[in-house]
Design an enzyme around this catalytic site. Sequence first.
Site, mmCIF file in Angstrom:
data_model
loop_
_atom_site.group_PDB
_atom_site.id
_atom_site.type_symbol
_atom_site.label_atom_id
_atom_site.label_comp_id
_atom_site.label_asym_id
_atom_site.label_seq_id
_atom_site.Cartn_x
_atom_site.Cartn_y
_atom_site.Cartn_z
ATOM 1 N N GLU A 1 0.729 -1.176 0.103
ATOM 2 C CA GLU A 1 -0.054 0.040 -0.017
ATOM 3 C C GLU A 1 0.852 1.389 0.050
ATOM 4 O O GLU A 1 0.321 2.194 -0.282
ATOM 5 C CB GLU A 1 -0.883 0.303 1.334
ATOM 6 C CG GLU A 1 -1.947 -1.140 1.144
ATOM 7 C CD GLU A 1 -3.119 -0.890 0.207
ATOM 8 O OE1 GLU A 1 -3.234 0.126 -0.328
ATOM 9 O OE2 GLU A 1 -3.710 -1.830 -0.319
ATOM 10 N N SER B 1 -31.120 -33.681 -18.908
ATOM 11 C CA SER B 1 -32.258 -33.462 -19.625
ATOM 12 C C SER B 1 -32.918 -32.264 -19.203
ATOM 13 O O SER B 1 -33.847 -31.761 -19.974
ATOM 14 C CB SER B 1 -33.062 -34.775 -19.681
ATOM 15 O OG SER B 1 -32.582 -35.652 -20.502
#
Length: 648
Positions: free
Chosen positions: A88, A366
Amino acid sequence: MTPAKNKKALFVAVTAMAILFGSFLGAVLSLTRDLPQIRALESFRPSATTRIYSIENELLAEFFIEKRDPIPFGKIPPLLVSALIATEDRNFFGHSGIDLKGIFRAIIRDILAGEFVEGASTLTQQLAKTLFLTPRKSIDRKIKEAFLAFQIERRYTKEEILELYLNQIYFGSGAYGVEAAANIFFGKPSETLTLSQCALIAAMPKAPSRYSPLVNKDLAIKRRNIVLKQMHDVGLINRDEYQKAKEERLPLPPPQAEATKAPYFTSELRKQLEEIIGPERLYHGGLSVFTSLSLSLQTAAETACEKGLAALKKRRGAKGLFPMDPQCALVAIDVPSGGILAMVGGSDYHKTPFNRATDALRQPGSAFKPIVFALGIERGFTQASRLLDAPVVFKGANNGKDWQPENFSHSYAGEISMRAALAHSKNIPAIRLMEKLGPAAVVQFSRKLGIDASLLPNLSLALGTSEVSLFELTAAYATFPAGGCWTAPTYVLKIIDQRGRLIWSSSPEKRVALSNTGAAIMADMLQAVVKEGTGRKALVLGRPVAGKTGTTDQFKDALFVGFSPSIATGVWTGLDVHETLGRGETGAKAALPIWIEFMGKALEARPYETFDTPADMAISYIDPVSGEPLDKEDARAVPALFRKGNIP
């Protein structure tokens, strides 16, 4: 130049400088006159509990900071501090609150981009912004942030600033401060964190809601590895330490204990709320969140899954398939609104918080066929249109190799109606229809129905060979009873603040996915699955319902997805390890009983409902197998829905 002119020029210059300096000073005073007192840093802001309610206004969960536990700098792991600084603010120990080089670099990039794309904030600036300022990006906020950072640096040592930062900053998923983050993400105190765990926590402040392992485990690991590389690049860790930490596995974080009702739903809800209102307001705002979930239906869903799994385990035991417990997922959606009524993501959230309803991608078998048939109906096919059910070989269809698919029953019926092909889940007619429509067109149509999963545009897609989530598939089915309108599933109805003011209300995305006539025909054809085909067990409900079974190769997945006029519900059962449930464990046997159990409870409290029939449609009686028109009095005749002008 004469002395008089020199004096005049000097006067003008001094006056101009005075005006500029005064304007600058005024601007600075204007921006800084309302800056908070820095001494407020020592006091933690009080948080208020956000309460989550069901659609019946019963309390489901409470979101709050369970434990904001500040710890002294000496107890914070040095590796965590190093990881944070490397990621950072590498010049943290060298600046006085602001990084001028970084600011100039960011300004240039922002100008080139035409918007704020890089903030160049130091850790001190981030602390100032977190505690005192809004997250909105603007020039005046950045100036205030810089002044605050400078004041903080004058008052506190670098170690004190780091201590304040690491105890205050938000790390995602309700974790404020490193101690809370260590407990929430790893279930341990921060001083026992490994290098890999330190890197992961240091990775969070960049985008807490996005990188949290509770939100996206894979993204969290990628971000952690970036931090580890940055630590290696600046010489904080050696090559061996870097490699070992990068290869360390990230275990599933322990679930949040407060989500005791509908835990899979509230876990997904937490992610949604962090996106909608932001973590700060969610965990501190004392909000009331009203959801679409029905607690009574949730209880029915959990009971149905428990019963279904108990019966399935008993059958597996009789076959000698004791190891590896099967799992069940269920999602129920309110058809008109898209609101999620119930959600089960597994057998036990506290053992396996992975949500199999929303996050598991499995072959639907299906259960995917109705999407293919729906496109066929939109293209002009009817329930009576005939498809050939006979053995076939597709040349080069399987990665250049010949493909010879088979029906599940290994029997063939010759030419049959589309209604019969879907009702009896015939594979070959579905593939032939896919060939006529084109796989790419079916994929494109699936997108309109809200299926965003990756679908391979090949003929086997008709058999459900591409993986989808139960969540998306169920929402797609809900389009049929909704008259062809797809509605994005929603969790939240409205959010109220502490003063009783409405701050957010649901406005779900909607779009027309297919015609209302096409949707009505599909609802009718899927009713035939229950009346005449593989879903006959659902006749016990005594209500108009529709749906489709799904079974994958070697019985690895069993599904039933269906709907009444107002509720769409999908059920999946299977093993997490993609192994067989046991021979004969089809969608009709393993999933449909769970669906029936749940829908029975869901429908008993609702009035009798029938599916809508658009004005430009008519009922005609046909032979369900051949599709030929029959007299209404013929014993073989079944009523079927057709567009007027397209009746056989």
